[in-house]
Design a protein around this motif. Structure first.
Motif, mmCIF file in Angstrom:
data_model
loop_
_atom_site.group_PDB
_atom_site.id
_atom_site.type_symbol
_atom_site.label_atom_id
_atom_site.label_comp_id
_atom_site.label_asym_id
_atom_site.label_seq_id
_atom_site.Cartn_x
_atom_site.Cartn_y
_atom_site.Cartn_z
ATOM 1 N N MET A 1 27.385 61.372 29.335
ATOM 2 C CA MET A 1 27.558 61.329 27.883
ATOM 3 C C MET A 1 26.817 60.125 27.308
ATOM 4 S SD MET A 1 31.604 62.232 27.560
ATOM 5 C CE MET A 1 31.998 60.888 28.710
ATOM 6 N N ASP A 2 26.207 60.328 26.169
ATOM 7 C CA ASP A 2 25.440 59.275 25.513
ATOM 8 C C ASP A 2 26.206 58.732 24.313
ATOM 9 O OD1 ASP A 2 23.215 59.524 27.234
ATOM 10 O OD2 ASP A 2 22.522 61.266 26.095
ATOM 11 N N PHE A 3 26.077 57.426 24.120
ATOM 12 C CA PHE A 3 26.756 56.785 23.001
ATOM 13 C C PHE A 3 25.770 56.606 21.856
ATOM 14 C CE2 PHE A 3 28.135 53.071 20.577
ATOM 15 C CZ PHE A 3 29.442 53.426 20.298
ATOM 16 N N ASN A 4 26.189 57.045 20.662
ATOM 17 C CA ASN A 4 25.351 56.997 19.475
ATOM 18 C C ASN A 4 26.029 56.177 18.381
ATOM 19 O OD1 ASN A 4 23.193 59.492 19.863
ATOM 20 N ND2 ASN A 4 25.163 59.876 20.841
ATOM 21 N N ILE A 5 25.224 55.497 17.601
ATOM 22 C CA ILE A 5 25.731 54.748 16.459
ATOM 23 C C ILE A 5 24.754 54.914 15.307
ATOM 24 C CG2 ILE A 5 24.618 52.527 16.996
ATOM 25 C CD1 ILE A 5 27.334 51.198 16.227
ATOM 26 N N LEU A 6 25.280 54.996 14.094
ATOM 27 C CA LEU A 6 24.436 55.198 12.929
ATOM 28 C C LEU A 6 24.103 53.866 12.266
ATOM 29 C CD1 LEU A 6 25.407 58.132 13.347
ATOM 30 C CD2 LEU A 6 25.562 58.334 10.861
ATOM 31 N N SER A 7 22.838 53.714 11.863
ATOM 32 C CA SER A 7 22.453 52.606 11.000
ATOM 33 C C SER A 7 22.689 53.071 9.571
ATOM 34 C CB SER A 7 20.980 52.240 11.204
ATOM 35 O OG SER A 7 20.750 51.771 12.507
ATOM 36 N N PRO A 8 23.785 52.626 8.926
ATOM 37 C CA PRO A 8 24.193 53.243 7.661
ATOM 38 C C PRO A 8 23.281 52.878 6.493
ATOM 39 C CG PRO A 8 25.622 51.391 8.172
ATOM 40 C CD PRO A 8 24.716 51.577 9.362
ATOM 41 N N MET A 9 23.072 53.850 5.649
ATOM 42 C CA MET A 9 22.303 53.680 4.419
ATOM 43 C C MET A 9 23.266 53.389 3.274
ATOM 44 S SD MET A 9 20.055 56.626 2.514
ATOM 45 C CE MET A 9 21.528 57.479 1.937
ATOM 46 N N GLN A 10 22.957 52.405 2.466
ATOM 47 C CA GLN A 10 23.773 52.121 1.293
ATOM 48 C C GLN A 10 23.572 53.224 0.264
ATOM 49 O OE1 GLN A 10 22.874 48.460 -0.730
ATOM 50 N NE2 GLN A 10 24.812 48.427 -1.851
ATOM 51 N N VAL A 11 24.676 53.710 -0.292
ATOM 52 C CA VAL A 11 24.613 54.745 -1.321
ATOM 53 C C VAL A 11 24.965 54.112 -2.656
ATOM 54 C CG1 VAL A 11 25.542 56.946 -2.132
ATOM 55 C CG2 VAL A 11 25.180 56.575 0.314
ATOM 56 N N THR A 12 23.982 54.051 -3.547
ATOM 57 C CA THR A 12 24.150 53.497 -4.889
ATOM 58 C C THR A 12 23.763 54.570 -5.906
ATOM 59 O OG1 THR A 12 21.886 52.651 -5.059
ATOM 60 C CG2 THR A 12 23.498 51.243 -3.941
ATOM 61 N N GLU A 13 23.677 54.163 -7.168
ATOM 62 C CA GLU A 13 23.256 55.111 -8.199
ATOM 63 C C GLU A 13 21.849 55.623 -7.943
ATOM 64 O OE1 GLU A 13 23.796 52.776 -11.687
ATOM 65 O OE2 GLU A 13 25.777 53.614 -12.108
ATOM 66 N N ARG A 193 20.377 56.556 9.934
ATOM 67 C CA ARG A 193 19.536 56.879 11.090
ATOM 68 C C ARG A 193 20.368 56.838 12.360
ATOM 69 N NH1 ARG A 193 16.640 53.027 10.484
ATOM 70 N NH2 ARG A 193 17.256 51.655 12.169
ATOM 71 N N ASN A 194 20.266 57.913 13.151
ATOM 72 C CA ASN A 194 21.015 57.978 14.398
ATOM 73 C C ASN A 194 20.310 57.170 15.488
ATOM 74 O OD1 ASN A 194 23.288 59.548 15.887
ATOM 75 N ND2 ASN A 194 21.515 59.748 17.222
ATOM 76 N N ASN A 195 21.085 56.382 16.229
ATOM 77 C CA ASN A 195 20.547 55.582 17.329
ATOM 78 C C ASN A 195 21.313 55.886 18.609
ATOM 79 O OD1 ASN A 195 18.726 53.617 15.758
ATOM 80 N ND2 ASN A 195 20.682 53.370 14.729
ATOM 81 N N ARG A 246 15.784 46.500 22.027
ATOM 82 C CA ARG A 246 16.055 47.553 21.045
ATOM 83 C C ARG A 246 17.549 47.669 20.760
ATOM 84 N NH1 ARG A 246 17.753 52.851 21.000
ATOM 85 N NH2 ARG A 246 18.135 52.773 23.244
ATOM 86 N N VAL A 247 18.366 47.652 21.820
ATOM 87 C CA VAL A 247 19.812 47.759 21.645
ATOM 88 C C VAL A 247 20.351 46.544 20.888
ATOM 89 C CG1 VAL A 247 22.020 47.852 22.856
ATOM 90 C CG2 VAL A 247 20.093 49.227 23.666
ATOM 91 N N MET A 248 19.893 45.363 21.228
ATOM 92 C CA MET A 248 20.346 44.157 20.525
ATOM 93 C C MET A 248 19.987 44.213 19.053
ATOM 94 S SD MET A 248 19.817 40.937 23.141
ATOM 95 C CE MET A 248 18.171 41.353 23.726
ATOM 96 N N ASP A 249 18.791 44.717 18.738
ATOM 97 C CA ASP A 249 18.364 44.823 17.338
ATOM 98 C C ASP A 249 19.234 45.798 16.563
ATOM 99 O OD1 ASP A 249 16.376 42.997 17.813
ATOM 100 O OD2 ASP A 249 14.773 44.484 18.003
ATOM 101 N N ILE A 250 19.594 46.914 17.192
ATOM 102 C CA ILE A 250 20.436 47.900 16.514
ATOM 103 C C ILE A 250 21.823 47.340 16.254
ATOM 104 C CG2 ILE A 250 21.559 50.148 16.779
ATOM 105 C CD1 ILE A 250 19.048 51.010 18.372
#
Length: 301
Positions: A1-13, A193-195, A246-250
């Motif tokens: 199984m792979d572990f995924n985390i999202l880099s969230p995008m801010q949602v504004t107007e 973005r999925n990582n 790459r993992v540290m940056d995410i």
């Protein structure tokens, strides 16, 4: 199984272009109106709800008040899906819709605190619909016997992760949360973005953390005050050592942000899916090839 985390995008107007959830929780604040203590208003500029703390409250802008005249209560109903707080959901009879135009690459979406019979995700490139998927939210994981199949009632999943859709810069993403005759709800929506960080090693742990108050009064009677719960996820990832940076940056990118994490691949998720934040991360480096990276996450209520 792979572990995924999202880099969230801010949602504004700039990103949220439309919704069927009206922003009319209370009247808009007006400079000439005199408000009594307890009166509530909204600001469609800050998307916040404010309550007057004093009588004869006039001319004092709640958006810049120092807290002596106005108390900020929460975000408005329309914007509760993006306030990093799952326990205060956006609510709308029958159906909730959001149309979002990403200002960064967005190939994944995670929704939490759902009350819905189905979820639909559409992606538009101008007038051309290039992605359209409907997901039924009935959860058969609670069926453990013939009795529960026939008499256990319908249980609906409270969260859903969708990835791999073409949410490029400028595309419009339409989200439809359908409760079909009931009250539709969504606690929080994460787009981003999925990582894929690495492969989960055996024996991850998911710990239940209660925030309820449990004690005794002077006579020995139990005092129980329900305050919700969260989870603490402790796991180790196997990552090719050359991908350590790459993992540290995410991890640094999502630090301090409410984001989504989940498992992908064959097999169940074992409860390792949620809305939360990175609590601790260390990276012992094995220069021989692959390294084992411990990671601790905590979910939000």
């Amino acid at each position: 199984m792979d572990f995924n985390i999202l880099s969230p995008m801010q949602v504004t107007e700039a990103e949220l272009v439309s919704s069927n959830v009206p922003e009319d929780d209370h009247p808009e604040w007006q400079v000439e109106t005199v408000y009594a203590a307890g009166s509530r208003v909204i600001s469609t500029q800050t998307h916040r709800i404010y309550e007057s703390l004093i009588d004869d409250n006039s001319g004092r802008d709640p958006r810049i008040d120092d807290g002596s005249a106005w108390l900020e209560l929460s975000v408005t109903n329309r914007w509760r899906a993006f306030d990093q707080n799952r326990s205060n959901p956006a609510r709308q009879a029958n159906e909730i819709t959001y149309s979002i135009v990403p200002t960064q690459d967005c190939d994944a979406i995670a929704l939490f605190g759902l009350t819905a019979g189905s979820l639909r995700i559409e992606v538009w490139d101008g007038a051309l619909r290039i992605y359209d998927q409907r997901f039924e939210m009935a959860d058969t994981g609670h069926v453990v016997s013939a009795y529960t199949w026939f008499f256990g009632g319908v249980v609906y999943a409270r969260q859903k992760v969708v990835n791999g859709f073409p949410g490029y810069l400028g595309h419009r993403i339409d989200i439809t949360i359908d409760a079909n005759g009931a009250m539709a709800e969504v606690g929080h929506i994460v787009l981003g973005r999925n990582n894929l960080l690495g492969r989960v090693l055996n024996l991850p742990s998911v710990r239940f953390v209660s925030h309820s108050r449990k004690g005794y009064d002077d006579f020995g009677n139990e005092i129980l005050v329900k305050r919700g719960s969260t989870r603490k996820v402790d796991l180790s990832l196997l990552v090719p050592t050359h991908q350590a940076q790459r993992v540290m940056d995410i991890v640094a990118e999502v630090d301090g942000l409410a984001t989504a994490f989940y498992l992908s691949g064959d097999g169940p998720g074992y409860g390792i899916e949620g809305l939360g934040f990175v609590d601790d991360h260390s990276q012992p480096i094995d220069v021989a090839g692959e390294s084992v990276f411990p990671l601790i996450l905590k979910t939000l209520k």
